[in-house]
Design a protein around this motif. Sequence first.
Motif, mmCIF file in Angstrom:
data_model
loop_
_atom_site.group_PDB
_atom_site.id
_atom_site.type_symbol
_atom_site.label_atom_id
_atom_site.label_comp_id
_atom_site.label_asym_id
_atom_site.label_seq_id
_atom_site.Cartn_x
_atom_site.Cartn_y
_atom_site.Cartn_z
ATOM 1 N N GLU A 119 -25.809 -77.016 62.718
ATOM 2 C CA GLU A 119 -25.377 -75.949 61.808
ATOM 3 C C GLU A 119 -26.444 -75.642 60.767
ATOM 4 O O GLU A 119 -26.633 -74.478 60.379
ATOM 5 C CB GLU A 119 -24.060 -76.333 61.127
ATOM 6 N N THR A 120 -27.139 -76.677 60.312
ATOM 7 C CA THR A 120 -28.228 -76.458 59.357
ATOM 8 C C THR A 120 -29.354 -75.671 60.003
ATOM 9 O O THR A 120 -29.920 -74.758 59.389
ATOM 10 C CB THR A 120 -28.751 -77.809 58.819
ATOM 11 N N VAL A 121 -29.681 -75.991 61.252
ATOM 12 C CA VAL A 121 -30.720 -75.261 61.981
ATOM 13 C C VAL A 121 -30.317 -73.807 62.169
ATOM 14 O O VAL A 121 -31.126 -72.887 61.964
ATOM 15 C CB VAL A 121 -31.001 -75.925 63.342
ATOM 16 N N ASP A 122 -29.073 -73.565 62.575
ATOM 17 C CA ASP A 122 -28.595 -72.192 62.773
ATOM 18 C C ASP A 122 -28.689 -71.394 61.475
ATOM 19 O O ASP A 122 -29.083 -70.217 61.477
ATOM 20 C CB ASP A 122 -27.149 -72.207 63.275
ATOM 21 N N ARG A 123 -28.316 -72.025 60.373
ATOM 22 C CA ARG A 123 -28.393 -71.363 59.071
ATOM 23 C C ARG A 123 -29.844 -71.091 58.695
ATOM 24 O O ARG A 123 -30.168 -70.025 58.159
ATOM 25 C CB ARG A 123 -27.728 -72.245 58.011
ATOM 26 N N TYR A 124 -30.710 -72.041 58.979
ATOM 27 C CA TYR A 124 -32.137 -71.895 58.669
ATOM 28 C C TYR A 124 -32.723 -70.694 59.412
ATOM 29 O O TYR A 124 -33.473 -69.904 58.846
ATOM 30 C CB TYR A 124 -32.870 -73.175 59.061
ATOM 31 N N ARG A 125 -32.356 -70.560 60.690
ATOM 32 C CA ARG A 125 -32.865 -69.436 61.483
ATOM 33 C C ARG A 125 -32.405 -68.089 60.926
ATOM 34 O O ARG A 125 -33.129 -67.092 60.972
ATOM 35 C CB ARG A 125 -32.396 -69.566 62.931
ATOM 36 N N LYS A 126 -31.186 -68.045 60.399
ATOM 37 C CA LYS A 126 -30.658 -66.792 59.849
ATOM 38 C C LYS A 126 -31.348 -66.414 58.536
ATOM 39 O O LYS A 126 -31.527 -65.230 58.241
ATOM 40 C CB LYS A 126 -29.148 -66.915 59.616
ATOM 41 N N ILE A 127 -31.690 -67.407 57.753
ATOM 42 C CA ILE A 127 -32.225 -67.155 56.417
ATOM 43 C C ILE A 127 -33.737 -66.981 56.408
ATOM 44 O O ILE A 127 -34.269 -66.133 55.684
ATOM 45 C CB ILE A 127 -31.816 -68.302 55.461
ATOM 46 N N VAL A 128 -34.435 -67.765 57.228
ATOM 47 C CA VAL A 128 -35.902 -67.776 57.194
ATOM 48 C C VAL A 128 -36.462 -66.916 58.327
ATOM 49 O O VAL A 128 -36.257 -67.224 59.500
ATOM 50 C CB VAL A 128 -36.439 -69.211 57.311
ATOM 51 N N PRO A 129 -37.178 -65.852 58.004
ATOM 52 C CA PRO A 129 -37.768 -65.024 59.059
ATOM 53 C C PRO A 129 -38.968 -65.737 59.696
ATOM 54 O O PRO A 129 -39.755 -66.377 59.008
ATOM 55 C CB PRO A 129 -38.223 -63.771 58.293
#
Length: 343
Positions: A282-292
């Motif tokens: 879930e942290t990875v998924d969130r990271y992908r959404k936030i960080v271009p």
Amino acid sequence: MKKIGKTILAVLVLIVVILFVYTKIDKSPSEDTISKELRNWKSNSEVFQFQQFNISYFDTKDASKEVIVLLHGYPTSSFDWSLLWEDLKKNYRLIALDMLGFGLSDKPSDIQYSISLQADIQEAILKNLQIKRFHILAHDYGDNVAQEMIARFMESGSKYPFQIRSATLLNGGLFPETHKPTRVQSLLASPLGSLISPLVNQSLFENSFKKVFGAQFLPSKQDLIDQWYLICQQGGNRINHKLVHASNDRIVNQERWRNTLVQDRIPILFINGLQDPVTGKETVDRYRKIVPNPNLITLDSIGHFPQLEAPKLVQKNLVRFINNPEMIFEEPKVLINVVTTNL
């Protein structure tokens, strides 16, 4: 009603007594139970004075090499970097301290532990060692300390006394909404934390600690003894409820620290073990959404401690990133099929 109240009180007292006996509160590992590796690690420690506190730190001291500052996680210590230390020091000067309340450093029971305070200590020791330029390798709680230091750099600009050349972050609570603490951590962070903390014994610690590792990379009995020994130094096992204050800091600094991940002045690499129940997929998924265009490496079979579970892989990608921090790459899956760790 009074009778019911007395019954409830009696049950609570009984539970506390049972827990007291079960946990064998005063028992902690002795010096002769720890590994040769930990004894060697301890022998290389030095002490830095911050205010009235003694901070244990390790420094390979080669001024001719680039510097990597290593920031450990909760509830462990700089010993987490021991499997990377010998190889990395061949080409880099390494500096790692046990944060206040952790490892071999002082563990006062009458202060409020905060990420800001830990960042102050990191900056103080770097000033004392006259280090101005460095890379960061951080894990867990250390990720938040790194974020605080990067935020200060962003806010101070040229007035910030350090140049952070890159930051490599391993499994950490980058986003409060995706951070899932263990049951023990949740209890420690609750209003009952001060009562729970002294009741956590070696057995409870080991059971909780093993759950955050990948199934192929569980720590050995000796590894667990070493970790518990470090936690228990200076009564550290009794202040764990204070150290979980970072969960509050993540909420208070949510937007500020999130901005450190999307800034373009300090290159960041995020390496994450997906089998981590605390800061995994879930942290990875969130990271992908936030960080271009993120610099991101995910490890399928690895849990919360990539530096202990797959040290060679972490080292390889850390060096690769330091050598070319402007490169943007993402490897969605690095599948570990063979046990490659010494843990």
